[in-house]
Design a protein around this motif. Structure first.
Motif, mmCIF file in Angstrom:
data_model
loop_
_atom_site.group_PDB
_atom_site.id
_atom_site.type_symbol
_atom_site.label_atom_id
_atom_site.label_comp_id
_atom_site.label_asym_id
_atom_site.label_seq_id
_atom_site.Cartn_x
_atom_site.Cartn_y
_atom_site.Cartn_z
ATOM 1 N N UNK A 66 -36.952 43.165 -15.405
ATOM 2 C CA UNK A 66 -35.591 43.854 -14.817
ATOM 3 C C UNK A 66 -35.440 45.297 -15.025
ATOM 4 N N UNK A 67 -34.942 46.142 -14.069
ATOM 5 C CA UNK A 67 -34.789 47.400 -14.288
ATOM 6 C C UNK A 67 -33.223 47.570 -14.530
ATOM 7 N N UNK A 68 -33.109 48.297 -15.712
ATOM 8 C CA UNK A 68 -31.631 48.551 -16.131
ATOM 9 C C UNK A 68 -31.402 49.918 -15.766
ATOM 10 N N UNK A 69 -30.402 50.230 -15.022
ATOM 11 C CA UNK A 69 -30.207 51.811 -14.688
ATOM 12 C C UNK A 69 -28.915 52.138 -15.236
ATOM 13 N N UNK A 70 -29.148 53.386 -15.896
ATOM 14 C CA UNK A 70 -28.195 53.729 -17.047
ATOM 15 C C UNK A 70 -27.444 55.278 -16.628
ATOM 16 N N UNK A 71 -26.302 55.274 -16.239
ATOM 17 C CA UNK A 71 -25.621 56.548 -15.762
ATOM 18 C C UNK A 71 -25.421 57.331 -17.023
ATOM 19 N N UNK A 72 -25.794 58.604 -17.392
ATOM 20 C CA UNK A 72 -25.698 59.536 -18.686
ATOM 21 C C UNK A 72 -24.511 60.322 -18.439
ATOM 22 N N UNK A 73 -23.833 60.313 -19.472
ATOM 23 C CA UNK A 73 -22.765 61.025 -19.272
ATOM 24 C C UNK A 73 -22.433 61.702 -21.163
ATOM 25 N N UNK A 74 -21.678 62.805 -21.079
ATOM 26 C CA UNK A 74 -21.327 63.080 -22.519
ATOM 27 C C UNK A 74 -22.670 63.433 -23.240
ATOM 28 N N UNK A 75 -23.729 63.958 -22.526
ATOM 29 C CA UNK A 75 -24.771 64.338 -23.376
ATOM 30 C C UNK A 75 -25.160 65.940 -23.619
ATOM 31 N N UNK A 76 -25.002 66.231 -24.798
ATOM 32 C CA UNK A 76 -25.052 67.982 -25.195
ATOM 33 C C UNK A 76 -25.383 67.720 -26.722
ATOM 34 N N UNK A 77 -25.976 68.885 -27.184
ATOM 35 C CA UNK A 77 -26.319 69.214 -28.397
ATOM 36 C C UNK A 77 -24.983 70.065 -29.116
ATOM 37 N N UNK A 78 -24.279 69.019 -29.823
ATOM 38 C CA UNK A 78 -23.065 69.757 -30.476
ATOM 39 C C UNK A 78 -23.181 70.727 -31.407
ATOM 40 N N UNK A 79 -24.501 70.539 -32.044
ATOM 41 C CA UNK A 79 -24.690 71.440 -33.325
ATOM 42 C C UNK A 79 -25.213 72.887 -32.917
ATOM 43 N N UNK A 80 -25.552 73.066 -31.581
ATOM 44 C CA UNK A 80 -26.167 74.134 -31.060
ATOM 45 C C UNK A 80 -25.234 75.126 -30.800
#
Length: 307
Positions: free
Chosen positions: A199-213
């Motif tokens: 089965x293919x599980x499709x995932x929407x990506x959100x809130x993705x960032x490097x907070x330490x940079x």
């Protein structure tokens, strides 16, 4: 691997020569922007012929409309028979239908001519360029790829039993390979599975960032990530990997020891962790299983346990 939610390989509906390409790799484009132009010798004459046919049909209709008005006046004064008026009215009605058909043909020809210009279906960035100007292209042959700006997604593939432990809307943890970027995602799609397929599980990506940079480094299309799924963590039976063997039919099985006899048990393997394999079958916690000397062992053979 991260990918755009909207992505497409764009192509023309007609054959011809690529006359012009108005974009380059990495260029950002807007929805409706012309990306490439096709030269097809039959499209322009076809549109001109349809336009001429539509004008001719309209002129014929206008002439018959005037004739109907004239005959109606004469018929009201009893100067022409009613049958003549009815005959012209019938011709006028037929001309209306002919004019409508000519206008429809003109619209179709103009749409085909417009299809000679490849337009962006959504905002995005130009990816690959598959055809160079001057080359012949067939209908449906990809000309270039477009990567949309509407967001990112990723997909993982799981066996059917593991996919069944997930639900739409589940939150997952997504982490870049270097651990520099971490965030969350939401399961948007879970595909149905055919026998023997995953089965293919499709995932929407959100809130993705490097907070330490100092400068945020969001995920990019094509970047590799690790996905941590919220699978059911309930306890499952495990056996030593050495206990697993294969039946003549190709099924995974083990031998459970019962009253000093080897009882063949078909099992369904799961995850392997540290030399222990999760299984499902007719087993219970604490059952002794054969881990050595079972190369030629048959069901219900006597065994002796070495302690």
């Amino acid at each position: 691997v991260v990918r755009a939610r909207e992505r497409s390989d764009l192509a023309f509906l007609h054959s011809g020569h690529l006359a012009e390409r108005r974009v380059h790799r990495g260029q950002r484009v807007g929805s409706g922007q012309i990306l490439a132009v096709l030269h097809n010798p039959t499209l322009m004459p076809g549109a001109d012929s349809a336009a001429a046919g539509a004008r001719e049909a309209q002129l014929n209709l206008e002439q018959l409309e005037r004739e109907v008005v004239r005959l109606e006046d004469l018929e009201a004064r009893s100067l022409v028979p009613t049958e003549e008026l009815e005959r012209v009215v019938s011709r006028r009605d037929a001309a209306v239908e002919a004019s409508n058909q000519a206008q429809a043909a003109l619209g179709e020809a103009r749409e085909q001519l417009d299809e000679a210009m490849l337009r962006a279906p959504f905002d995005g960035t130009i990816g690959e360029l598959m055809v160079e100007p001057g080359q012949f292209v067939a209908p449906g042959q990809p000309i270039l790829s477009l990567i949309g700006d509407s967001g990112l997604e990723t997909a993982v593939h799981l066996p059917a039993d593991q996919a069944a432990r997930l639900s739409l809307g589940n939150s997952v943890t997504v982490r870049a390979a270097d651990d520099a970027v971490q965030g969350s995602g939401v399961i948007r799609e879970i595909s149905a599975t055919a026998p023997g397929q995953v089965a293919e599980i499709v995932i929407d990506l959100e809130n993705m960032a490097d907070e330490t940079a100092r400068t945020p480094r969001p995920l990019r299309s094509g970047q590799a990530v690790d996905v941590i799924l919220p699978l059911d963590r309930s306890e499952r039976l495990s056996i030593p990997m050495a206990a697993l063997t294969q039946s003549s039919s190709g099924m995974a099985r083990i031998f459970r020891v019962e009253d000093d006899r080897a009882i063949a048990v078909d099992v369904r393997p799961g995850r392997l962790r540290g030399g222990w394999l999760e299984v499902e079958g007719s087993l219970a916690a604490g059952d002794p299983v054969v881990v050595a000397g079972h190369g030629r062992l048959l069901n219900d053979d006597p065994v002796r346990i070495l302690r």
